[in-house]
Design an enzyme around this catalytic site. Structure first.
Site, PDB file in Angstrom:
ATOM      1  N   GLU A  62      77.154  69.522  18.936  1.00  0.00           N
ATOM      2  CA  GLU A  62      76.587  70.873  18.825  1.00  0.00           C
ATOM      3  C   GLU A  62      75.354  70.955  19.708  1.00  0.00           C
ATOM      4  O   GLU A  62      74.478  70.093  19.662  1.00  0.00           O
ATOM      5  CB  GLU A  62      76.240  71.163  17.354  1.00  0.00           C
ATOM      6  CG  GLU A  62      75.707  72.566  17.157  1.00  0.00           C
ATOM      7  CD  GLU A  62      75.828  73.066  15.712  1.00  0.00           C
ATOM      8  OE1 GLU A  62      76.751  72.624  14.998  1.00  0.00           O
ATOM      9  OE2 GLU A  62      75.000  73.897  15.324  1.00  0.00           O
ATOM     10  N   ASN A 112      74.435  70.175  10.814  1.00  0.00           N
ATOM     11  CA  ASN A 112      75.469  71.010  10.199  1.00  0.00           C
ATOM     12  C   ASN A 112      76.631  70.086   9.865  1.00  0.00           C
ATOM     13  O   ASN A 112      77.366  69.651  10.748  1.00  0.00           O
ATOM     14  CB  ASN A 112      75.916  72.127  11.143  1.00  0.00           C
ATOM     15  CG  ASN A 112      74.806  73.130  11.395  1.00  0.00           C
ATOM     16  OD1 ASN A 112      74.098  73.533  10.480  1.00  0.00           O
ATOM     17  ND2 ASN A 112      74.633  73.522  12.654  1.00  0.00           N
ATOM     18  N   LYS A 155      69.725  69.542   6.330  1.00  0.00           N
ATOM     19  CA  LYS A 155      69.508  70.958   6.640  1.00  0.00           C
ATOM     20  C   LYS A 155      70.088  71.728   5.456  1.00  0.00           C
ATOM     21  O   LYS A 155      71.302  71.795   5.294  1.00  0.00           O
ATOM     22  CB  LYS A 155      70.237  71.305   7.940  1.00  0.00           C
ATOM     23  CG  LYS A 155      70.191  72.771   8.343  1.00  0.00           C
ATOM     24  CD  LYS A 155      70.901  72.993   9.696  1.00  0.00           C
ATOM     25  CE  LYS A 155      70.876  74.452  10.104  1.00  0.00           C
ATOM     26  NZ  LYS A 155      71.509  74.669  11.439  1.00  0.00           N
ATOM     27  N   GLU A 211      71.169  78.693   7.748  1.00  0.00           N
ATOM     28  CA  GLU A 211      72.288  79.071   8.604  1.00  0.00           C
ATOM     29  C   GLU A 211      73.631  78.721   7.971  1.00  0.00           C
ATOM     30  O   GLU A 211      74.533  78.227   8.632  1.00  0.00           O
ATOM     31  CB  GLU A 211      72.151  78.422   9.986  1.00  0.00           C
ATOM     32  CG  GLU A 211      70.897  78.899  10.728  1.00  0.00           C
ATOM     33  CD  GLU A 211      70.736  78.306  12.121  1.00  0.00           C
ATOM     34  OE1 GLU A 211      71.326  77.254  12.390  1.00  0.00           O
ATOM     35  OE2 GLU A 211      70.021  78.920  12.936  1.00  0.00           O
ATOM     36  N   ARG A 268      64.634  69.277   6.533  1.00  0.00           N
ATOM     37  CA  ARG A 268      64.259  70.210   7.591  1.00  0.00           C
ATOM     38  C   ARG A 268      63.695  71.512   7.025  1.00  0.00           C
ATOM     39  O   ARG A 268      64.225  72.064   6.070  1.00  0.00           O
ATOM     40  CB  ARG A 268      65.456  70.495   8.503  1.00  0.00           C
ATOM     41  CG  ARG A 268      65.874  69.238   9.258  1.00  0.00           C
ATOM     42  CD  ARG A 268      67.067  69.482  10.146  1.00  0.00           C
ATOM     43  NE  ARG A 268      66.713  69.967  11.461  1.00  0.00           N
ATOM     44  CZ  ARG A 268      67.184  71.075  12.017  1.00  0.00           C
ATOM     45  NH1 ARG A 268      67.995  71.861  11.342  1.00  0.00           N
ATOM     46  NH2 ARG A 268      66.853  71.417  13.241  1.00  0.00           N
ATOM     47  N   ASP A 326      62.697  79.044  17.199  1.00  0.00           N
ATOM     48  CA  ASP A 326      63.769  78.073  17.396  1.00  0.00           C
ATOM     49  C   ASP A 326      63.796  77.521  18.809  1.00  0.00           C
ATOM     50  O   ASP A 326      64.625  77.940  19.617  1.00  0.00           O
ATOM     51  CB  ASP A 326      65.118  78.727  17.069  1.00  0.00           C
ATOM     52  CG  ASP A 326      66.248  77.715  17.033  1.00  0.00           C
ATOM     53  OD1 ASP A 326      65.967  76.512  16.956  1.00  0.00           O
ATOM     54  OD2 ASP A 326      67.417  78.140  17.076  1.00  0.00           O
ATOM     55  N   GLU A 344      68.928  73.386  24.715  1.00  0.00           N
ATOM     56  CA  GLU A 344      69.644  74.553  24.206  1.00  0.00           C
ATOM     57  C   GLU A 344      69.134  75.861  24.821  1.00  0.00           C
ATOM     58  O   GLU A 344      69.923  76.666  25.316  1.00  0.00           O
ATOM     59  CB  GLU A 344      69.518  74.618  22.678  1.00  0.00           C
ATOM     60  CG  GLU A 344      70.183  75.847  22.074  1.00  0.00           C
ATOM     61  CD  GLU A 344      70.122  75.858  20.549  1.00  0.00           C
ATOM     62  OE1 GLU A 344      69.560  74.924  19.962  1.00  0.00           O
ATOM     63  OE2 GLU A 344      70.659  76.811  19.960  1.00  0.00           O
ATOM     64  N   GLU A 356      60.232  79.219  32.562  1.00  0.00           N
ATOM     65  CA  GLU A 356      59.587  80.263  31.766  1.00  0.00           C
ATOM     66  C   GLU A 356      59.447  81.556  32.583  1.00  0.00           C
ATOM     67  O   GLU A 356      59.641  82.655  32.057  1.00  0.00           O
ATOM     68  CB  GLU A 356      58.209  79.786  31.303  1.00  0.00           C
ATOM     69  CG  GLU A 356      57.522  80.786  30.378  1.00  0.00           C
ATOM     70  CD  GLU A 356      56.106  80.352  30.000  1.00  0.00           C
ATOM     71  OE1 GLU A 356      55.563  79.421  30.635  1.00  0.00           O
ATOM     72  OE2 GLU A 356      55.542  80.963  29.073  1.00  0.00           O
TER      73      GLU A 356
END
Lengths: 715, 715
Positions: free
Chosen positions: A195, A238, A317, A321, A354, A400, A428, A547
């Site tokens: 992931e 997850n 976690k 989510e 978390r 995040d 990510e 950025e």
């Protein structure tokens, strides 16, 4: 397919391997000490040096010791003082097994040095000094010796230069230096095997089980051990059905991996589902206050420790989510975390809990709910309620892993709680290893940020350098999400290796991310000054370049939903994820002030609660995170918001073009495969940066109607 | 899991099944005639009637014939005239086998009717008449008899009412009435098993092969046959590796399906990859002018016909959205299509060549390229170059199955080419079978649209009712993408069955979509007037309701990229797909005029080229498809564009709320499972419509800054 050696190509062992080396470790110093012996054996065999070891029955003589170029020795509780009286406190039961060779080492040290032993030095640290032509590395324990040996390797020939009397002590700032792997054991239909992974499949798992061939994992463990990583999470936070079984009937798979990591000083951790008592345990509840649930965890954890006596612990976690958690039973997260902590405590295990808990079914119409507030609101009331072996794992920012967001106020707000700060090595939201983005400078800014009212920095708070919370154990340190996969270069983009390296080195305590990068370049790509200069030119400023051409002024997101790659100005604007910018024809940004907004600024201690509250004092780069302002608002920089957006996007793209031409110039000076992969990625970065530039410039011109004052083309 | 009977519950056979029925077919009339016998046998057994058949050795007598309530007879070249002289031309070799029973039927007809035979009547048509108490259905061939029988079933008891002398002829308007199934044989990682399917997996395929149990397919074939569908495409037009083998070593799988469809008058077609000579043939080219390629197709097709003598032909998506095609070899689409046509010609097969060809790597910055132009630009220069057995399959609109777009100008622009018009029963852009959207009225508008300069409609052009192109064979008819899957209700949303039914009935030639819906309601849900009224209230206007709360005024898209469900105003705005609306702070829409835009209006014949060109004459519902106008532009309706958007979105949502309450009122009057599924879908439709409403109202208020004059809340 050959695998790239990252920062440990054989060549970096030449300085050590071409010398006479004594490795002085006692019996029972364990597999990490054996790794040091093996590394030195391999290096000296390859480069013509020699390895001497010492055993209880045949201890090394002072004469032999004195003839060595290098001595690597475990001396429990060691310290070296040039003069002065320092009390020596031998630690009961540890020194004896090393005593056979200590006289020989003491003889080498001679009169000008006093070998001291004390009890409090960490087993991960080491002392280096030069006596005559001999370089001594002395460590309290095997891990420290391994780190000391690799410190020599990194220093190269200069470690052996004639600098008589030079001494240096080195040890990690952060007790825990952890990499979490978001690996699924089976390929997830949407998320793939890893992931948020951008470097191929998992190096650990294949089709639901541990891989047969773990040689790649062994390489990885060696690489991590060489830079002081001491913990790895083996599976995705997850936790799906297949992964849940790692805790139970597939624990043997975990044990095989633990065996591979153990010789490198690394403990393994598992991510578990809070609902495991139901999903794999067959109970009808996962209520943390239910005795049957507690018993289930107790015996599940006990069975893990039967298989893996040095198992690190669990990562969770929960209520996040869609993952299950204690809320379902009307319990809070202290109840939840302590449930697991109590199962782990008898074995010395730790639970990483978390803090990434927020409402991911938020109604975008509701402007009062603020996802940025969620972790603080959920967790600070629980401060003091967590058991000693719970570590609250807090993402560095309140949202995040954005390229730019403020530091999470939670980090300074829970003095009675062990805390770890979570960074994201996997890119990510920072280009997904298609874009060259060196994150060292970002992490450095985060770690140096003086978040607490008394000026303590994030690094200070995470490391627990002052024990303000009295009797609590030291806090935890740094955790990051790994960026490796089964890709030839481990990280997809070869330059993304630098991020993995930098995370470890910053977690160790290095403070200059550019110096760390320089170290990485030398190890990985050798000493060609042109290459060194080119990589610096590409990477030093790459985070700020990224950025520039992405979401402006701290507003965040604006990425394609789901996969999070590439621009989509309104992609998350009307979703349930709580990630909005509220851009209209007049202005943009999120009002998080106490005065007129969501009140998030009030979660900060002084001075930040006031610095961020005022549009006058809020730093430009976070302006839109904290304030909704007109496009014509004038920044501290003197530019308006809209012109800043136009300029940074045009400039950022131009910088990428320059990065590509800089790289092109070193063809032939780095290995072809490395060059080709970097070149291919830079082409994609250029394409993608152009999309970011043009889409954002067009979208905000369409909204604002304000032309670019420089006259550059807007499509 | 039981399967819903759709429009053929047993009960609808009661009127026929409770009567004395003679089925008069000759030997060798084949499997479709046998289906008629079997249907009547089952119905009469169930409902107490009787079945009489007639054989060559034991022909039915006039007396027995006269005693029947119903006679279903194949009478080749039949027509019935009440008076007047019509020339009878027996077709050689066909009449003889039916002659044994013709005298008996002639006796029933008596003096007032003359039984004629001629040669040109279509084998799909039938004649019905009442003589005394007997209802006769006479058809030229077995398919016509099947259709005639089902016409009786649909009419119910009224078909047998005492209306002596009533005669009606019925036959299909469109020679080809085809359903394409975008089924993958294996589950595609992104698209699932059925691409753009919203009703579960494929009823045909499982794990790469044809299903073992084809009873579900047999039910489906019977349902389609009952409403005159005569062709099905068995696999996705995007042909992946597994599906490519259907043409070669897995052709036996296709043969099994052909066998199931055959008794219902349906021929099967395969979608093939233009690159098949390479990917499954092992050649190094797929160049249509390469002799080896031609030979490969010739023998591949010959092998298919060995297995399936009545195989329909091939469906091809070439040079479209990544599918291979003739462009790779510098050839055009006539070369490509004729390549396959020539392989099929000896067997009477047809190639359906899709005209959905456009640049899906368009640069959004380039405002001169217009995807709407693509099919016309690509194909009209090729008019006259296609072989007789090529059918050019043209989507109804120039974009892609939007809820509102103009009719494709290609349909009137290729007089020398056989054309089929492609509709989409599967609700890709019309609510994905979560929303109740009855598409009959949309298709009706399309089919009635007088596209040609001389006023010929789309239906007229597609059916080839006038042979303006001289010696060419008749054009093809209608094709649609099916909406069925292995869902209990076949179509996910039970009310979406009405779309499948309506497509078939409109393809047959029915002209009133509301009457067709009424027919569907009666068959499927019985005669309760409250139910009938409720379903009409929900479905009659549902397409326009959907249009109201989604993309306004013909602008299209604004859906989430990829899956195409739910709102995302700018989701496709900066993509490579050519689907833009150019909304800024001042206005919205695409300038496709000749005067100042892409020139697309010039592809239309008069009057449309001028009607669409002018903002004064362009119909409101297509305004933003053809023009970029300010939000303050006043529509023919008197409203402004922005107020129209605010109003229709608020009203559309309110209509959905009313639909839900209308449905709620019939609980207990329709089967629970049906009711529950519809209720569940309506809840999702309401949620989704609310998102559409609020997101579009907010997004355009943010852009325009113009308040809703009615004062309704904008978030």
């Amino acid at each position: 397919m050959s695998t790239h050696p990252m920062w440990l190509p054989d060549e970096v062992f030449r300085p050590l391997g071409s010398r006479r080396v004594l490795v002085a470790v006692g019996p029972d110093d364990g597999p990490v000490a054996q790794t040091v012996v093996d590394e030195v054996a391999a290096a000296t065999e390859r480069f013509g040096g020699s390895l001497t070891t010492t055993t209880e029955s045949d201890p090394v003589t002072a004469e032999v010791a004195a003839s060595q170029d290098v001595i690597l020795a475990i001396v429990p509780g060691v310290a070296v003082a040039g003069s002065a009286a320092t009390r020596m406190v031998p630690r009961p039961g540890t020194a004896e097994r090393h005593d056979p060779y200590l006289p020989a080492i003491a003889a080498v040290l001679g009169e000008r040095f006093t070998l001291l032993r004390w009890a409090t030095i960490g087993s991960d640290s080491f002392t280096t000094l030069r006596v005559g032509r001999t370089t001594l590395v002395m460590a309290d324990g095997a891990a420290g010796l391994l780190y000391g040996m690799h410190a020599l390797v990194r220093r190269g020939d200069s470690a052996f230069a004639d600098t008589e009397g030079e001494t240096w002590w080195d040890g990690p700032v952060h007790p825990i230096r952890m990499l979490d792997h978001w690996d699924n054991t089976v390929v997830h239909p949407v998320m793939g095997q890893v992931e948020r992974g951008y470097a191929g499949g998992s190096i650990f798992w294949s089709e639901g089980r541990v891989r047969d061939d773990l040689s790649r994992v062994a390489q990885y463990a060696r690489l991590l051990g060489s830079v002081g990583i001491n913990a790895v999470g083996l599976n995705n936070v997850n936790v799906h059905a297949a992964e849940a079984r790692l805790l139970t009937d597939h624990v043997g798979d975990v044990a095989r991996l633990a065996e591979v990591f153990r010789p490198h000083g690394i403990r393994v951790y598992l991510s578990v589902s809070f609902a495991a008592p139901i999903t794999v345990g067959g109970l009808d509840s996962a209520d943390p206050l239910d005795r049957a649930v507690q018993d289930w965890w107790t015996s599940a954890v006990a069975r893990v420790y039967e298989a893996i006596p040095d198992f690190g612990g669990l990562v969770v976690k929960a209520d996040s989510e869609g993952q299950p958690g204690p809320f379902a039973y009307g319990r809070d997260h202290a109840d939840g975390a302590n449930l697991l902590a109590r199962a782990l405590a008898p074995f010395g295990g730790t639970v990483f809990w978390r803090a990434f808990v927020y409402d991911h079914h938020q109604d975008w119409r509701d402007r009062s709910t603020d996802r940025a507030r969620a972790a603080y609101d959920h967790f600070t009331p629980l401060d003091g309620r967590f058991d000693d072996n719970v570590v609250l794992q807090v993402k560095y920012g309140p949202m995040d892993f954005q390229a730019r967001e403020p530091v999470s106020p939670v980090i300074a707000a829970m003095p009675q709680t062990r805390l770890a700060v979570e960074l994201q090595v996997t890119q990510e939201y920072t280009g997904q290893q298609q874009h060259a983005v060196y994150l060292g400078p970002q992490w450095d800014e985060i770690l140096r940020f003086p978040l607490a009212e008394d000026g303590r920095t994030v690094a200070y708070l995470a490391a627990g350098l002052s024990q303000h919370h009295g009797q609590r154990p030291p806090t935890a340190g740094l955790v990051a999400v790994s960026n490796v996969g089964d890709d030839e270069f481990w990280t997809g983009h070869p330059l993304a290796q630098a991020n993995l390296y930098a995370f470890a080195r910053l977690a160790w305590g290095e403070e200059d991310p550019i110096a760390v990068l320089d170290e990485w370049i030398g190890l990985t790509l050798g000493d060609d000054p042109a290459v060194r200069a080119a990589v610096h030119e590409v990477l030093d400023g790459s985070w700020r370049t990224y950025e520039k051409y992405t979401a402006p002024l701290g507003v965040g997101f604006m990425v394609r939903p789901g996969h999070h790659y590439g621009p989509d100005v309104d992609g998350y604007e009307y979703t349930a994820w709580g990630t909005y910018h509220f851009a209209d024809r007049d202005g943009i940004g999120v009002d998080r002030t106490r005065a007129t907004g969501t009140g998030f600024t009030g979660q900060y201690a002084a001075p930040w609660r006031d610095v961020y509250e005022s549009v006058e004092t809020c730093p430009d780069e976070l302006l839109l995170f904290f304030h909704h302002v007109p496009y014509t608002h004038v920044l501290h920089s003197g530019s308006t918001v809209i012109q800043h957006l136009y300029d940074t996007h045009a400039d950022g793209y131009d910088e990428v073009v320059r990065m590509a031409s800089t790289c092109a110039a070193v063809q032939g000076k780095v290995p072809d495969a490395f060059f080709d992969r970097v070149t291919q990625r830079l082409a994609e970065q250029e394409r993608s940066a152009r999309e970011w530039r043009d889409q954002l410039r067009s979208a905000f011109f369409r909204r604002s109607g304000i032309p670019d004052a420089t006259g550059r083309r807007i499509y």
